[in-house]
Enzyme design. Structure first.
Site, PDB file in Angstrom:
ATOM      1  N   ARG A 319      56.314  84.977  32.132  1.00  0.00           N
ATOM      2  CA  ARG A 319      55.815  86.291  31.748  1.00  0.00           C
ATOM      3  C   ARG A 319      56.443  86.687  30.405  1.00  0.00           C
ATOM      4  NH1 ARG A 319      54.159  88.861  36.687  1.00  0.00           N
ATOM      5  NH2 ARG A 319      53.029  87.198  37.782  1.00  0.00           N
ATOM      6  N   ARG A 327      66.009  93.692  36.386  1.00  0.00           N
ATOM      7  CA  ARG A 327      65.213  92.948  37.367  1.00  0.00           C
ATOM      8  C   ARG A 327      64.091  92.109  36.770  1.00  0.00           C
ATOM      9  NH1 ARG A 327      61.156  96.941  40.601  1.00  0.00           N
ATOM     10  NH2 ARG A 327      60.033  97.808  38.817  1.00  0.00           N
ATOM     11  N   ARG A 521      64.610  87.778  42.741  1.00  0.00           N
ATOM     12  CA  ARG A 521      64.728  89.154  43.235  1.00  0.00           C
ATOM     13  C   ARG A 521      65.131  89.192  44.706  1.00  0.00           C
ATOM     14  NH1 ARG A 521      60.104  93.292  40.898  1.00  0.00           N
ATOM     15  NH2 ARG A 521      60.374  92.789  38.681  1.00  0.00           N
TER      16      ARG A 521
END
Length: 547
Positions: A319, A327, A521
């Site tokens: 991404r 995060r 995460r």
């Protein structure tokens, strides 16, 4: 006095001449002897210097070693070059427990710390997440030279230690193996570290609670850690974090295989964007435009359409988000699921509910030691979760927020801060850190999300949260090409740009749904850590491309 008799003075003169002559001869002999002795000493010094250079010791230490009758009990091992295999058996540091008291063990570990105290030397040996104290003291089985050698081994060096396991008078609270210590019989350096470490492992491994006191300690910064990650990863907590991460993948795969899923591997070099939008890494691909996959979305849907029915993947996701939050990463590991459904997308939620219970239970049962090690440096409260997992609708969540005085548009997505507030409200009301939130607004989800049949403002979608932070986004997908094209147009997307995606459903596509899970995460939030970079082995963010 007759003329024949010499005078006293003459006799004295003759005697002095004789003495001088004799002294001269002695002086010459002494000089030759001294020269030979000096030559011998020089050769000896040169020999010692050569040995010192080879071993990294001082000349004095080399001389002591040469004269030490116990010199075969310590020193630098020859290079391990696969010359031979022996019947030696090495014992793990974590296996050095009270039931081994009285036994002699062979351990290969790193020197975590060392301290020389008179005729004694205390070593802390570290292997993976375990540490144990080792002691040397001058006696019949340990010379002063051996103590000096052990004390001089640089920290982080790898050593082989043969030792007797003994019970200490008091528990050793500074190590993981508190009920034993090792009385060293032999110690050999296998691989020596340079003495100039980028930081001290004691500082990098220090508990966060230590900084709350009045005593001042050095703190190793995040950038320093990440710049020297190969050293940073050696701390017991970091070592444990990535064993827990491995455990999440194992439990994820284990559960899904048991539920009839097939593991697949999809391409990461693709011709068009996976999720749309600008957050994509573009590249030149043999004269054509390409990009790195933002998710395996299209390919896992195609696998379901190819009658694999239930599929999952563990793989990298890219991404191009210029984000510096605690995060977000530019590259992370995605745990992706896609499955055919018979009637309702809750069939997906049922699988996810059981899967996460399996993961959470498995971590607590199989990785209790690692979790304790992490908590020693980064204290956290164990995750609370319900059986079955709590499921709330989006309107129910909005009502909870409104009752708490928090503004939230019922047809708009939740902000990060509101998600955190909702997590606190859920924890207070339901005593759980883990919950599912379904029926997100239509304008908060991608065009391929199936709308709610009872209220067109909402969708058959869901997010899943741990400690108030999202770890999953998922939904039932639109599986009819005409409806898919309609929804794309309604969202302002040029249908021609996604025609390949739409065409993949032309030949009969089963109703299906799925989701993507961020591995880093999950580990970060399960362990209550404050930054995702702690759970990414070599993190990639907008400013970090190395190491």
């Amino acid at each position: 006095m007759s003329a024949e008799e010499p005078s006293e003075s003459v006799q004295s003169m003759d005697t002095s001449d004789t003495t001088a002559e004799s002294a001269g001869e002695i002086s010459k002999k002494a000089a030759k002897k001294a020269a030979k002795a000096a030559e011998k000493a020089a050769k000896k010094a040169a020999h010692q210097a050569e040995r010192a250079a080879a071993s990294g010791q001082s000349g004095a230490a080399a001389e002591e070693e040469e004269e030490d009758p116990l010199q075969d009990r310590y020193g630098d091992k020859p290079r391990v070059q696969s010359q031979e295999r022996t019947s030696k058996v090495w014992t793990l540091v974590s296996d050095c427990t009270a039931d081994k008291v009285g036994e002699t063990v062979l351990v290969r570990a790193r020197i975590h710390s060392s301290r020389k105290q008179g005729k004694m030397c205390f070593l802390t040996l570290r292997q993976r997440t375990a540490t144990v104290q080792a002691i040397l003291f001058v006696g019949s089985e340990c010379s002063k030279q051996m103590v000096a050698y052990a004390a001089g081994i640089p920290k982080e060096s790898i050593v082989d230690v043969e030792a007797e396991v003994v019970a200490p008078e008091e528990k050793i609270v500074s190590t993981s193996q508190q009920d034993v210590e090792l009385r060293v019989l032999r110690v050999y350096s296998v691989s020596k570290s340079t003495p100039d470490l980028p930081f001290q492992l004691e500082d990098a491994a220090r508990s966060e609670t230590a900084y709350a006191g009045e005593e001042q300690f050095a703190r190793v910064g995040q950038d320093t850690r990440l710049d020297n990650r190969v050293v940073d990863l050696r701390t017991p907590a970091n070592n444990a974090i990535f064993r827990v991460q491995s455990g999440v993948c194992t439990l994820f795969r284990e559960f899904l295989l048991g539920q009839g899923f097939t593991e697949i591997h999809t391409p990461k070099l693709i011709g068009g964007t996976s999720e749309g939008g600008a957050n994509v890494f573009r590249l030149e691909y043999f004269g054509r435009n390409g990009c790195l996959a933002q998710s395996p979305q299209l390919y896992k849907q195609m696998a379901v359409c190819a009658d694999l029915d239930r599929v999952f993947e563990i793989g990298p996701v890219f991404r191009a988000e210029n984000s510096f939050t605690h995060r977000h990463l530019c590259e992370f590991v995605g745990l992706d699921i896609e499955m055919a459904i018979k009637e309702h997308y809750h069939e997906v939620l049922d699988v996810l509910d059981k899967m996460f219970l399996h993961i959470f239970d498995g971590l607590n049962e199989r990785f209790a030691t690692e979790l304790k090690t992490i908590a020693t440096q980064y204290p956290f409260e164990p995750l609370q979760y319900l059986r079955p997992s709590l499921i709330l609708t989006f309107p129910e969540a909005v009502k909870m927020l409104h009752e708490a005085g928090i503004e939230q548009d019922p047809l708009d997505d939740l902000s990060t801060e509101v998600e955190r507030k909702l997590g606190q409200l859920v924890k207070a009301k339901y005593q759980t850190d883990f919950f599912m939130l379904e029926k997100y607004p239509l304008n908060a989800r991608p065009f391929y999300t199936m709308p709610d049949p009872n209220d067109g403002n909402y969708t058959n979608s869901f997010d899943i949260f741990i400690r108030g932070e999202e770890i999953i986004s998922g939904a039932q997908r639109i599986h009819e090409p005409e409806f898919l094209a309609q929804r794309a147009a309604e969202c302002g997307i040029d249908v021609a740009t996604i025609q390949d995606y739409i065409d993949s459903f032309k030949y009969g596509a089963p109703p299906h749904g799925g989701c993507g899970v961020g591995l880093e995460r999950v580990v970060m939030l399960f362990c209550g850590l404050n930054n995702i970079r702690k759970t990414s082995m070599f993190p990639r963010d907008p400013k970090r491309l190395t190491p």
